[in-house]
Design an enzyme around this catalytic site. Structure first.
Site, mmCIF file in Angstrom:
data_model
loop_
_atom_site.group_PDB
_atom_site.id
_atom_site.type_symbol
_atom_site.label_atom_id
_atom_site.label_comp_id
_atom_site.label_asym_id
_atom_site.label_seq_id
_atom_site.Cartn_x
_atom_site.Cartn_y
_atom_site.Cartn_z
ATOM 1 N N LYS A 48 50.577 24.310 44.223
ATOM 2 C CA LYS A 48 51.906 23.589 44.802
ATOM 3 C C LYS A 48 52.894 22.849 43.928
ATOM 4 O O LYS A 48 53.612 22.918 43.842
ATOM 5 C CB LYS A 48 51.196 23.284 45.855
ATOM 6 C CG LYS A 48 52.887 23.031 46.750
ATOM 7 C CD LYS A 48 52.778 23.010 48.378
ATOM 8 C CE LYS A 48 51.675 23.598 49.463
ATOM 9 N NZ LYS A 48 51.173 23.018 50.919
ATOM 10 N N ARG A 118 53.049 16.753 51.412
ATOM 11 C CA ARG A 118 52.441 18.637 51.820
ATOM 12 C C ARG A 118 50.842 18.276 50.495
ATOM 13 O O ARG A 118 51.223 17.760 49.566
ATOM 14 C CB ARG A 118 53.332 19.386 50.884
ATOM 15 C CG ARG A 118 54.405 19.665 52.053
ATOM 16 C CD ARG A 118 55.899 20.189 50.655
ATOM 17 N NE ARG A 118 55.248 21.312 50.327
ATOM 18 C CZ ARG A 118 55.858 22.372 50.714
ATOM 19 N NH1 ARG A 118 56.787 22.176 49.168
ATOM 20 N NH2 ARG A 118 55.640 23.809 50.278
ATOM 21 N N GLY A 127 41.223 24.494 55.807
ATOM 22 C CA GLY A 127 41.062 23.733 55.958
ATOM 23 C C GLY A 127 40.812 21.947 55.594
ATOM 24 O O GLY A 127 40.568 20.927 56.232
ATOM 25 N N MET A 129 44.498 18.997 54.950
ATOM 26 C CA MET A 129 45.919 18.749 55.671
ATOM 27 C C MET A 129 46.662 19.937 55.908
ATOM 28 O O MET A 129 47.029 20.057 54.534
ATOM 29 C CB MET A 129 46.110 17.721 55.727
ATOM 30 C CG MET A 129 46.662 16.671 56.770
ATOM 31 S SD MET A 129 47.660 15.553 56.569
ATOM 32 C CE MET A 129 48.628 16.129 55.149
ATOM 33 N N ARG A 362 54.103 30.659 44.637
ATOM 34 C CA ARG A 362 52.483 31.011 43.921
ATOM 35 C C ARG A 362 52.489 32.594 44.143
ATOM 36 O O ARG A 362 52.782 33.173 44.610
ATOM 37 C CB ARG A 362 51.273 30.481 44.664
ATOM 38 C CG ARG A 362 51.748 30.950 46.488
ATOM 39 C CD ARG A 362 50.832 30.466 47.398
ATOM 40 N NE ARG A 362 51.139 30.723 48.364
ATOM 41 C CZ ARG A 362 50.867 29.813 49.545
ATOM 42 N NH1 ARG A 362 49.648 29.328 49.462
ATOM 43 N NH2 ARG A 362 51.223 30.113 51.258
ATOM 44 N N HIS A 481 22.169 36.056 53.458
ATOM 45 C CA HIS A 481 21.407 37.387 53.975
ATOM 46 C C HIS A 481 21.679 38.820 54.333
ATOM 47 O O HIS A 481 21.942 39.658 53.607
ATOM 48 C CB HIS A 481 20.092 37.270 54.980
ATOM 49 C CG HIS A 481 19.241 38.148 55.323
ATOM 50 N ND1 HIS A 481 19.858 39.540 56.646
ATOM 51 C CD2 HIS A 481 19.042 39.172 54.568
ATOM 52 C CE1 HIS A 481 18.876 39.655 56.953
ATOM 53 N NE2 HIS A 481 18.019 40.117 55.627
ATOM 54 N N ARG A 588 19.818 66.877 37.988
ATOM 55 C CA ARG A 588 17.799 66.086 38.488
ATOM 56 C C ARG A 588 17.444 68.097 38.980
ATOM 57 O O ARG A 588 17.804 68.471 40.120
ATOM 58 C CB ARG A 588 17.584 65.306 39.615
ATOM 59 C CG ARG A 588 18.325 64.028 39.581
ATOM 60 C CD ARG A 588 18.723 63.289 40.905
ATOM 61 N NE ARG A 588 18.995 61.685 40.748
ATOM 62 C CZ ARG A 588 19.894 61.459 41.352
ATOM 63 N NH1 ARG A 588 21.027 62.650 40.876
ATOM 64 N NH2 ARG A 588 20.282 60.667 40.788
ATOM 65 N N SER A 808 17.631 57.563 27.271
ATOM 66 C CA SER A 808 18.457 57.727 28.253
ATOM 67 C C SER A 808 17.653 57.216 29.039
ATOM 68 O O SER A 808 16.250 57.097 29.955
ATOM 69 C CB SER A 808 18.663 58.876 29.244
ATOM 70 O OG SER A 808 19.808 58.949 30.649
ATOM 71 N N CYS A 876 21.285 56.486 33.242
ATOM 72 C CA CYS A 876 21.839 57.468 33.706
ATOM 73 C C CYS A 876 20.583 56.757 35.393
ATOM 74 O O CYS A 876 20.303 55.769 35.025
ATOM 75 C CB CYS A 876 20.734 58.596 34.014
ATOM 76 S SG CYS A 876 19.344 58.541 33.460
ATOM 77 N N TYR A 896 27.118 55.668 26.660
ATOM 78 C CA TYR A 896 27.853 55.751 27.661
ATOM 79 C C TYR A 896 26.849 55.396 28.596
ATOM 80 O O TYR A 896 25.505 55.349 28.083
ATOM 81 C CB TYR A 896 27.782 57.746 28.028
ATOM 82 C CG TYR A 896 26.530 58.605 27.623
ATOM 83 C CD1 TYR A 896 26.447 58.230 29.289
ATOM 84 C CD2 TYR A 896 26.055 58.447 26.783
ATOM 85 C CE1 TYR A 896 25.200 58.589 29.070
ATOM 86 C CE2 TYR A 896 24.773 58.942 26.904
ATOM 87 C CZ TYR A 896 24.213 59.325 28.625
ATOM 88 O OH TYR A 896 23.181 59.798 28.374
HETATM 89 P P1 ADP Z 1 50.971 25.462 53.654
HETATM 90 O O1 ADP Z 1 50.435 24.814 52.296
HETATM 91 O O2 ADP Z 1 50.473 25.035 54.245
HETATM 92 O O3 ADP Z 1 52.337 26.182 53.457
HETATM 93 P P2 ADP Z 1 54.072 23.717 52.801
HETATM 94 O O4 ADP Z 1 53.481 22.452 52.261
HETATM 95 O O5 ADP Z 1 53.644 24.854 52.266
HETATM 96 O O6 ADP Z 1 52.096 23.491 53.738
HETATM 97 O O7 ADP Z 1 54.593 23.104 54.227
HETATM 98 C C1 ADP Z 1 54.500 24.509 54.729
HETATM 99 C C2 ADP Z 1 56.255 25.140 55.217
HETATM 100 O O8 ADP Z 1 56.997 23.305 55.617
HETATM 101 C C3 ADP Z 1 57.167 25.638 54.081
HETATM 102 O O9 ADP Z 1 56.457 26.342 53.519
HETATM 103 C C4 ADP Z 1 58.219 24.452 54.435
HETATM 104 O O10 ADP Z 1 58.954 25.740 55.386
HETATM 105 C C5 ADP Z 1 58.066 23.766 54.940
HETATM 106 N N1 ADP Z 1 58.795 22.692 54.147
HETATM 107 C C6 ADP Z 1 57.502 21.968 53.774
HETATM 108 N N2 ADP Z 1 58.300 20.929 53.155
HETATM 109 C C7 ADP Z 1 59.553 21.290 52.879
HETATM 110 C C8 ADP Z 1 60.533 19.951 52.791
HETATM 111 N N3 ADP Z 1 60.517 19.164 52.236
HETATM 112 N N4 ADP Z 1 62.510 20.058 53.520
HETATM 113 C C9 ADP Z 1 62.063 21.452 53.830
HETATM 114 N N5 ADP Z 1 60.956 22.361 54.418
HETATM 115 C C10 ADP Z 1 59.750 21.949 54.534
HETATM 116 MG MG MG Z 2 53.247 26.902 51.796
#
Ligand code: ADP
Ligand code: MG
Ligand code: MG
Length: 920
Positions: A48, A118, A127, A129, A362, A481, A588, A808, A876, A896
Site C-alpha cells: 500500500k 493504515r 487478519g 489490523m 493495487r 489431507h 489404446r 513414448s 503419454c 511433445y
Molecule cells: P484496507 O487495507 O482494509 O483496505 P485501508 O487502509 O485501505 O484498509 O483503508 C480502508 C478505507 O479507509 C480506504 O478505502 C478509505 O476509504 C479509507 N481511508 C483510509 N485512509 C484515508 C484517508 N487518509 N482519508 C480518507 N479515507 C481514508
Molecule cells: Mg484498502
C-alpha cells in the site's frame, strides 16, 4: 536481530540516524536504500505504502502522508515492543512536513489536521489490523471542525468513527457493541441510512462509545492526538503477530519475517455532504474483463461504509451521470495507472467537496475469464507484449474454462458466508454433511448433492469426500489431507476457513451470526476460495472463448514442445484437434475390445482351445479394428497417430473370479429344484460354460497381474494378435490414403523391457506391413517405436533405439516401477500419509518425480538419441497434462507431450511457460 544486548554507543549513533520513515514524496530515497528494485521498495514500504508513494510521483492526487517501514516493525517486535531509537522523532518530523503541506496543524482546535493510520504489508493480508480514520479528534478539536465546516453532523460523525475504530481496532472492543447502538439510533430517528442521522444523535453516540471503551477495554479513550497516533502505530505493528495473521501466513506460505508498514496519511472526507463521496473501483470489469470502470460508491460517506454493506451503494455509471467531469478525471487516472503498472488496477477513492483523491491502488483480483480477456486486450492496446500476456495467464486459470462455475449475478445476490484457501478449482453446490458416512449415504442412497464439511479430513474420510460435490474444512493448508485428496480427484475444495466454527454435536457450523445446519444448502468456489449461502446456479464456461483462443495461438508462438492428445475414438480425436492437438500420442487399442458387441469375440479368442479357433476369433476382430483406425486416421488427416498394441492382462476381458464362483454355486443349487428336462439341460450348459470361464480365469490368474503377462509379452506369446492389429492398422492406412487423406501411423509396443522383444515384434510388423502395402500397391509412411515404462527399458534406451524409431514415456507405469509401489493401493493408503508427513513432497502420480523418474527419463533421452540422433520422444499419460511435469519434459528435450483432449489448451500454455522460463 536476535541480539538482546543494548547496542554499544558507537553503534547507537548509527542506529539513531537510520531512516525508518519515508514521506510519500520520498520514494526515490526508499528506492536508493533498497538498491533500486521495486520489489525491495514493496518489501520496505509494504504494497500500500509503495504504491501511494508511486502515485504521488506520478502526480496522481494522493493526500500527503508518510510510511513507517516494515523494518521499524521488525525491530519493534524483536525488541519486545519498543520503537527503534529515533523512529518516533522521525514520525514527529514527518507530521510537521504534512502539516506544512496542508497548512493545518495536528491537534490544533482552530485548524486541525486529521490523519489515518493504515497497515500495509508486502502482500495483502486479512487478519492484520485495519485502518483507524480521523486520528487527531478530541472534545476540543471536534468543536473546531464543526465551526470550520459549519457542519456539526459531519464533525460528530467523524468523531464517533474515531472512537469506534480506535475502540475496536486498537483496543479490541467487539464492534457489534457500537453497531448495535447505531442501529438503535436509526430506529429511534426512524431513518434507514446513517447519513440521515442528525448531529445530536452522533454527539450522543460519541459519548456512549467512549463509555463502551472505558467499560470494555478498561481505559479512557486517549484525548491527546499524539497518544492516539502512537497507540495506533503500535497496534499495527503488534497485529503482525496476531493469531489470525500468523495462521493466515502459515496457510498461504508467506514468510513471518516480512513485517508490516504503517501508513500515516492526511484525511480527506467523503462525508462532507452531497458533493462528497467514497468508493472502490476496478479499472476494468473484474468478472468479464470488459474495459470500463466497474465499482461502487456512496455519496456522503466515509471509508469502509462502502464495503461494510450498511448502505446500498451506487454503481460507477451513476457517478458518470452525477459528476461527469470527475468521472472523466477518474478514468484518466485509472488509465495512467494501468499504463504505469501494465495491469488492471483496484482503486480506492474519496471525493471531498468535488475534489477527487486516490487512497490506494493495487493490481486487481479478477476471474480467470477476465484475466484472459484483459491480457489479450492489453496486448492489442499496446500496454503489454504477447510474451507478458502469455506469462500472466496461469495454466490453472485455463482450467476455469473446463469446470462448472458459479453464476456471477447469483453470487452478488446472495450472502457470502466464508473465505478460505482455494485449493481445488471449480464450483460445488450441495447440502452440508458433517461426516463421511452421512455424505456417502445421502449421495449414494438418496441421490443428493452433498458438500462435506469437517474441521479437517483424515484417510478414513475419503469415501465421503469421493461421494461429495465439494469439500470445506476449517483447518489445514494447501498441503492438508483435504486439499490433496480434492485435487487428486478433481473435487472443488475450500480449506482453512479459520473463523468457521463447526459444532459436530449440534450438527451446525457458524461464522459470527450466520449459522448453517446440516442439510442446508451451500455453494463453494474452489477457484476463489469463497463460500456462499444457498443453492447457486452454475454454468460451464466456453472453452472456445475467442480471447482464450487468441491467447493460446500466442502461446503456440513461444512453445517448443508439441502438444498431442490421447484419443481412442474418432470423436475424441476430432475434439483434440479442435483444441489444438498436433497428433495422437496414444490410442489404446484394447478400449475397442471392451465394446459390448466385441467382448464375446474377444472372449472366444481367449477361451479357444486350439490355434485354429483362436485365429478364427482374431479374424473376426480384424475388420472391426480396421474400421476404428480408419475413423482415427481421417480425423487426424496430415498428423501423426500413435497406436499402441494391446496392453492389459487378458483376464481383464473375462468375468471376475469371485462372480463366476458365486454364479456357479447359484446354478448348482437351482439345478436341484428343476424337474423340467429342458430347464435342466439349459442349466447344465450354462454351468459348463461358466466352469470353462472359471478354469480359464484360474489358469490366467497371476499374483501381480500388472507385472504379469501383459503388454508386449502378450504380443510375443500370441503373435496372431500382433499380426491382426498391425494388419488392421495398415489396411486402414492404405484405404484412407487411397481416399485422399495424408496418413502417418506410428505403431507402439507397450511394456518392453528387453531389446529382443522389440526385435521380435519389429520382424512381425515389417512382414505384415510389407504384405499389406504390396497387396494394395501403396506405400504408407510409418514408424515403429516403443513405450518406455519399465526402468530396464530406460536403462537400455541405447539398445532399444536400434529398433525403435520413437519413444513414448509411460510415466504412470514408470513411476510405479521406479518407486516399486502400486498406484491403486498406494493412493488409497500410505501415499497420502507420506505426502502429509513430508516424506514425499508431492504425489508422484500427479507430478513427475524429478529426481528419480525424471532423472531416468533424462538418461533415456540422452541414450536413445546417442544411438538415433533425431529420435522422436514424447510422453503419454496423465502427467502430460500437468504443468510442472510439462516443464520437466521441456527441460529434458522431449518433442511433445500427449494428454487428454480437454487438457490440450492447458498443455499449450504450460509448454509456452516452460519455454519462456528456460530462456529467462
Ligand atoms: P484496507 O487495507 O482494509 O483496505 P485501508 O487502509 O485501505 O484498509 O483503508 C480502508 C478505507 O479507509 C480506504 O478505502 C478509505 O476509504 C479509507 N481511508 C483510509 N485512509 C484515508 C484517508 N487518509 N482519508 C480518507 N479515507 C481514508
Ligand atoms: Mg484498502
Ligand atoms: Mg479493511
Amino acid at each position: 536481530m536476535t541480539d538482546q544486548v543494548a547496542p554499544a554507543p558507537s553503534q547507537a549513533v548509527e542506529v539513531e540516524t537510520h531512516r525508518y520513515v519515508y514521506l510519500f514524496k520520498e520514494v526515490e530515497l526508499a528506492e536508493q536504500y533498497v538498491g533500486g528494485d521495486w520489489e525491495g521498495v514493496r518489501g520496505l514500504l509494504g504494497g500500500k505504502g509503495a504504491n501511494l508513494a508511486d502515485m504521488t510521483r506520478l502526480d496522481v492526487p494522493v493526500p500527503p502522508g508518510f510510511t513507517v517501514t516494515t523494518e521499524a516493525c521488525n525491530v519493534y517486535l524483536d525488541a519486545g515492543d519498543q520503537f527503534p531509537p529515533g523512529m518516533w522523532e522521525q514520525v514527529l518530523a514527518a507530521v510537521t512536513e504534512i502539516e506544512a503541506a496542508t497548512g493545518k496543524t495536528f491537534g490544533d482546535a482552530q485548524n486541525p489536521l486529521l490523519i489515518s493510520a493504515r497497515s500495509g504489508a508486502k502482500f495483502s493480508m486479512p487478519g492484520m489490523m485495519d485502518t483507524v480514520l480521523n486520528i487527531g479528534l478530541n472534545d476540543e478539536v471536534v468543536k473546531g471542525v464543526a465551526a470550520l465546516t459549519e457542519d456539526e453532523r459531519f464533525a460528530y460523525d467523524s468523531y464517533r468513527r474515531l472512537v469506534q475504530m480506535f475502540g475496536s481496532v486498537v483496543l479490541g472492543v467487539d464492534d457489534h457493541l457500537f453497531e448495535d447502538i447505531i442501529e438503535a439510533q436509526r430506529q429511534k430517528y426512524d431513518v434507514k441510512s446513517d447519513a440521515d442521522l442528525p448531529a445530536d444523535a452522533w454527539k450522543e453516540m460519541t459519548q456512549t462509545f467512549k463509555e463502551i471503551v472505558r467499560r470494555e477495554a478498561g481505559i479512557e479513550f486517549p484525548t491527546q492526538p499524539f497518544d492516539q497516533l502512537k497507540m495506533a502505530t503500535e497496534a499495527v505493528f503488534k497485529s503482525w503477530n496476531g493469531k489470525r495473521a500468523i495462521d493466515y501466513r502459515n496457510a498461504a506460505g508467506i514468510a513471518h519475517d516480512l513485517g508490516t508498514a504503517v501508513n500515516i496519511q492526511t484525511m480527506v472526507f467523503g462525508n462532507m455532504g452531497e458533493d462528497s463521496a467514497t468508493g472502490v473501483a476496478m479499472s476494468r470489469n473484474a468478472s468479464t474483463g470488459e474495459n470500463e470502470l466497474e465499482g461502487d460508491f456512496l455519496i456522503n460517506a466515509q471509508g469502509e461504509d462502502v464495503v461494510a454493506g450498511i448502505r446500498i451503494t451506487e454503481p460507477m455509471s451513476t457517478l458518470k451521470s452525477a459528476m461527469p467531469t470527475l468521472y472523466t478525471e477518474f478514468e484518466d487516472i485509472a488509465q495512467k495507472l494501468e499504463g504505469h503498472y501494465h495491469n488492471m488496477q483496484d482503486l480506492e477513492f474519496t471525493i471531498e467537496n468535488g475534489h477527487l483523491w486516490l487512497l490506494q491502488t493495487r493490481d486487481g483480483k479478477r476471474t480467470a475469464q477476465a484475466e484472459v480477456r484483459i491480457a489479450v486486450d492489453m496486448v492489442e492496446e499496446g500496454l503489454i507484449t504477447k510474451e507478458q500476456a502469455v506469462r500472466r495467464v496461469q495454466p490453472a486459470q485455463v482450467d476455469f474454462f473446463l469446470h462448472p462455475q458459479l453464476d456471477e449475478a447469483a453470487i452478488r445476490a446472495t450472502t457470502s458466508f466464508a473465505e478460505g484457501l482455494n485449493v481445488s478449482p471449480g464450483a460445488a453446490v450441495g447440502i452440508v454433511a458433517f461426516d463421511a458416512d452421512t455424505a456417502e449415504r445421502w449421495a449414494k442412497e438418496d441421490g443428493l448433492k452433498v458438500i462435506m464439511v469437517r474441521p479437517e479430513t483424515k484417510p478414513d474420510d475419503v469415501h465421503g469426500m469421493l461421494a461429495a460435490q465439494g469439500i470445506l474444512t476449517s483447518r489445514g493448508g494447501r498441503t492438508s489431507h483435504a486439499a490433496l485428496v480434492a485435487r487428486q480427484f478433481g473435487t472443488p475444495a475450500v480449506v482453512g476457513v479459520s473463523e468457521l466454527e463447526i459444532d459436530l454435536i449440534s450438527r451446525q457450523m457458524s461464522i459470527g451470526d450466520l449459522v448453517v445446519k446440516e442439510g442446508d444448502w451451500i455453494s463453494l468456489d474452489g477457484t476463489t476460495g469463497n463460500v456462499y449461502l444457498g443453492e447457486l446456479p452454475t454454468f460451464v464456461p466456453d472453452i472456445k472463448n475467442p480471447y482464450l483462443l487468441k491467447l493460446l495461438t500466442w502461446a503456440d508462438e513461444f512453445r517448443e514442445l508439441g502438444v498431442w492428445a490421447n484419443a481412442d475414438y474418432p470423436r475424441d480425436a476430432q475434439r483434440a484437434r479442435e483444441y489444438g492437438a498436433e497428433g495422437i500420442g496414444l490410442c489404446r487399442t484394447e478400449h475397442m475390445f471392451f465394446e459390448p458387441e466385441r467382448m464375446p469375440i474377444v472372449q472366444q479368442m481367449i477361451m479357444s482351445k486350439n490355434v485354429e479357433d483362436r485365429n478364427e476369433a482374431i479374424d473376426k476382430l480384424l475388420p472391426l479394428q480396421r474400421g476404428d483406425f480408419e475413423g482415427l486416421f481421417k480425423a487426424m488427416d496430415g498428423l501423426p497417430v500413435i497406436i499402441r498394441l494391446i496392453d492389459p492382462p487378458l483376464h481383464e476381458f473375462l468375468p471376475a473370479h469371485d462372480e463366476l464362483v458365486k454364479d456357479l454355486a447359484d446354478l448348482k443349487i437351482r439345478l436341484q429344484h428343476f424337474d423340467n428336462m429342458a430347464q435342466i439341460e439349459r442349466t447344465l450348459d450354462e454351468i459348463q460354460e461358466k466352469q470353462a470361464f472359471l478354469d480359464r480365469v484360474e489358469a490366467l490368474k497371476e499374483q501381480n497381474p500388472m507385472l504379469g503377462t501383459r503388454g508386449v509379452r502378450l504380443g510375443i506369446l500370441i503373435p496372431e494378435l500382433t499380426k491382426m492389429q498391425v494388419r488392421a492398422i495398415f489396411e486402414a492406412a492404405v484405404k484412407v490414403t487411397k481416399a485422399g487423406y495424408d496418413v502417418h501411423p506410428e505403431v507402439m509396443i507397450p511394456l518392453t523391457s528387453h531389446v529382443n522383444e522389440l526385435r521380435s515384434q519389429q520382424l512381425t510388423l515389417e512382414s505384415v506391413a510389407k504384405d499389406v502395402m504390396a497387396e494394395n500397391g501403396i506405400e504408407v509412411n510409418y514408424k515403429f517405436g516403443t513405450m518406455i515404462e519399465i526402468p530396464r527399458a530406460a536403462l537400455t534406451a541405447d539398445e532399444m533405439a536400434e529398433f525403435a524409431e520413437f519413444f513414448s514415456f509411460g510415466t504412470n507405469d514408470l513411476t510405479q516401477t521406479v518407486f516399486g509401489i502400486s498406484r491403486d493401493d498406494a493412493e488409497a493408503g500410505f501415499l497420502v500419509d507420506y505426502i502429509q508427513m513430508g516424506i514425499l513432497p508431492e504425489n508422484p502420480f500427479a507430478t513427475i518425480d524429478p529426481n528419480g523418474v525424471g532423472k531416468l527419463m533424462d538418461m533415456a533421452v540422452k541414450a536413445g538419441r546417442a544411438t538415433r540422433p533425431n529420435m522422436e520422444i514424447g510422453i503419454c499419460g496423465e502427467h502430460g497434462g500437468d504443468p510442472k511435469s510439462i516443464e520437466l519434459c521441456h527441460n529434458i528435450g522431449l518433442n511433445y507431450v500427449s494428454c487428454s483432449p480437454f487438457r490440450v489448451p492447458i498443455a499449450r500454455l504450460a509448454a509456452a511457460h516452460a519455454a519462456l522460463n528456460s530462456k529467462a
